[in-house]
Every structure is written in structure tokens, then in C-alpha cells.
Design an enzyme around this catalytic site. Sequence first.
Site, mmCIF file in Angstrom:
data_model
loop_
_atom_site.group_PDB
_atom_site.id
_atom_site.type_symbol
_atom_site.label_atom_id
_atom_site.label_comp_id
_atom_site.label_asym_id
_atom_site.label_seq_id
_atom_site.Cartn_x
_atom_site.Cartn_y
_atom_site.Cartn_z
ATOM 1 N N GLU A 88 0.851 -1.194 0.000
ATOM 2 C CA GLU A 88 0.000 0.000 0.000
ATOM 3 C C GLU A 88 0.877 1.231 0.000
ATOM 4 O OE1 GLU A 88 -3.115 0.124 2.966
ATOM 5 O OE2 GLU A 88 -2.931 2.304 3.163
ATOM 6 N N GLU A 125 -2.281 11.324 3.405
ATOM 7 C CA GLU A 125 -3.336 11.107 4.388
ATOM 8 C C GLU A 125 -3.333 12.301 5.339
ATOM 9 O OE1 GLU A 125 -4.168 6.660 5.627
ATOM 10 O OE2 GLU A 125 -2.011 7.064 5.713
#
Length: 358
Positions: A245, A250
Site C-alpha cells: 500500500e 493522508e
Amino acid sequence: MKSSIFNTFKPFFILAVLLLSISSSCSEGGSSTSEELTPSNLVVRTEIGGKTALNPNGDGSGIVNFMITANNATTYKISFGDGTTQDAISGTNSYSYKTAGTNNYVITVTAYNGSKSTSTSVTITVFVTTGTIWADEFNTNGAPNSSNWIYDLGAGGWGNNESQNYTNRADNVIVENGVLKIIAKKESYQGSNYTSARLLSRGKFSIKYGRIEFRAKLPANGGTWPALWMLGDNFSTAGWPACGEIDIMEHKGNELNRIHGTLHFPGRSGGNPDTTTVTPNTTATTEFHTYAIDWRADAIKFYIDDVLFKTFTNNSSLPFNQKFFLIINCAMGGSFGGAIDPNFVSSTFEVDYIRVFN
């Protein structure tokens, strides 16, 4: 009379059968011996597309032709030096390199004849121009382009104890005035108290290596968790975190203006990812910023507004050497997003564009 004739020629008949048998045996034996010969005199020649005295590393197309010869070879395996291999039955092959810039590649060729083989390597330097290979500018009002995106739908926490129910309704995801808007809302919907959206390019577009760039403005409320990220194409078979990932961006609404660049993989997943944080020069929730990675076989570099803030060393043992697809979403709460502001009503995550370069 027939018996007499057969008896007369019987010795000649037997001799002919014996000679035919010996000939057949010799032929088969000769073929077997040939198949067991180890290939020799393996030679690899390369022809870089557009190579001239002024452009010794090519014209930027990245195309390289390979001419391979070997005695006794029946098949070949070519390792192109960028993590890609190819089986070939012919010694004439072509390959297109995608990584922008001027890069060295060690080409390894193995020639086979049954169980016998021999190998050799050559090094080439190839120049590839930077070019856009995929993009969504979000210039058409309405639903996001179905040629580029599918949706994850439903609730259940998504592995992180999240509180939203993802939908594909215009109330939660829409393109307006050149911007993709993911709208997180407080509302009762199919057993959940919040709604939002998650878009994926899975099955539509994926990439191995390149520059992936998003321009976005983030929601501000406590409990919002917007993300621009990627998962390996083998997610459904390998599972997470084996698929890898890459979290390009974020952000926690509870920690305003702190941007996370993160990688998850076996040994560094869940609460133990490889992560770095950075604060942009202007507020991420009131201004658009560019979030990008430069992803190569040897490194993944994270940028905000073209300023490098994280370098991760990549290698062949990690899952970051396969194709990944893109994801855009805004979660609510969960193990990363944290407590949701009790006064939260709605908040919008805006994406101006996504551009992918070779």
C-alpha cells in the site's frame, strides 16, 4: 509358388528390415544428442530507438530492439533490468522502457536447449522523455468518469473501525466546475450515522513505476480522514499487506495541516507503517496543494508542492514492483481518523486533477 518366391527373397527382406531399424535408431539417437547440447556463443546486441551521435541514449521513446543469437538455443528468457522478464522463442525482440530520465539497465539473457542453458549480461543506457500516460482533469460536470472509476460501497468499518457508509450518490460524490468533490455527511443511512465515497481505478487503470500527482484541498473537521493512495493489483489474491500500500497523502481533521506519506507492507503494516509527516507552507484545508510520488525500482520519493519530504528505498523483495491502482476517499473516524467532532455536519474533499507520468 508364392512360398517359393518368398523363401528365395527372405534373406534380402530380413536384411532390409534390419537396415531400416538401424537407420531409425541412429536418427533418433542423433536427435537426442542434439537436444542435450548446451547453447554456446550467446551474443546479445541492442539497438536503442533514435540513437544518434547527438542522442547516444535514444530519442526518448524508450524503445530498444534486441537481437540475440546462440548455437543450439531453442528458447530464450530476457530480463530487461527494470523488474520485467519475457520468454521468447525468437532472438528478435523489442521492449519499451517507461521510467523517465536517463537510466542504466543490466540486461540478462538466458538461452535454453531443453534442460541445458547459458546466460550473459549487457548494460545499456536509455533516455525516456517525461510524458502523461493517464489523467483525470475532472472537467465534465456530473458523476465521475465511469471509464476511469468504480466505487467501494457499504459500511462495516473497512478494517479500521470507520463510521461511514460509502455510496455512489451525487450527495456524496460529484464533479462540479472542474473539481471532484467527495462530500462526507452526518446522516442516518442504511444503519450508519455518516456517509462518504471511495473511488478506485481498479480494473480501469493501474501502473508500475512513474510519477503520480494529485492536486487537492482537504476537509477540515475533526474525524475526517481524506486519503490519496494505491494498492497492488494482486490485492484480491495476495491480500493485505502482502499486496503493498502506498499512501501518497493522508490527513487527520484532528491534526490539521499535518500530511502523512506512508507505506504498508509485510513487517510494516497496521500500527507499524513506514511513515513520514510534513507541514505545507499554507493551510492544506483552505488551499490546493500538489501531492506526488516518484516511484522507481530503487526508490519511492514523496513530494508536496514539488518539495521532497520522504525517500523510501525500494528493492526486489518488496511488493512495490508490480502494478498498483489508484484510490480516492474520505473516511470518518476509525483507528486513524479518531474522534468525530459532535458538531460535524458535512465537509468536502476536493481534487482538482490526477496526472500520471511515465
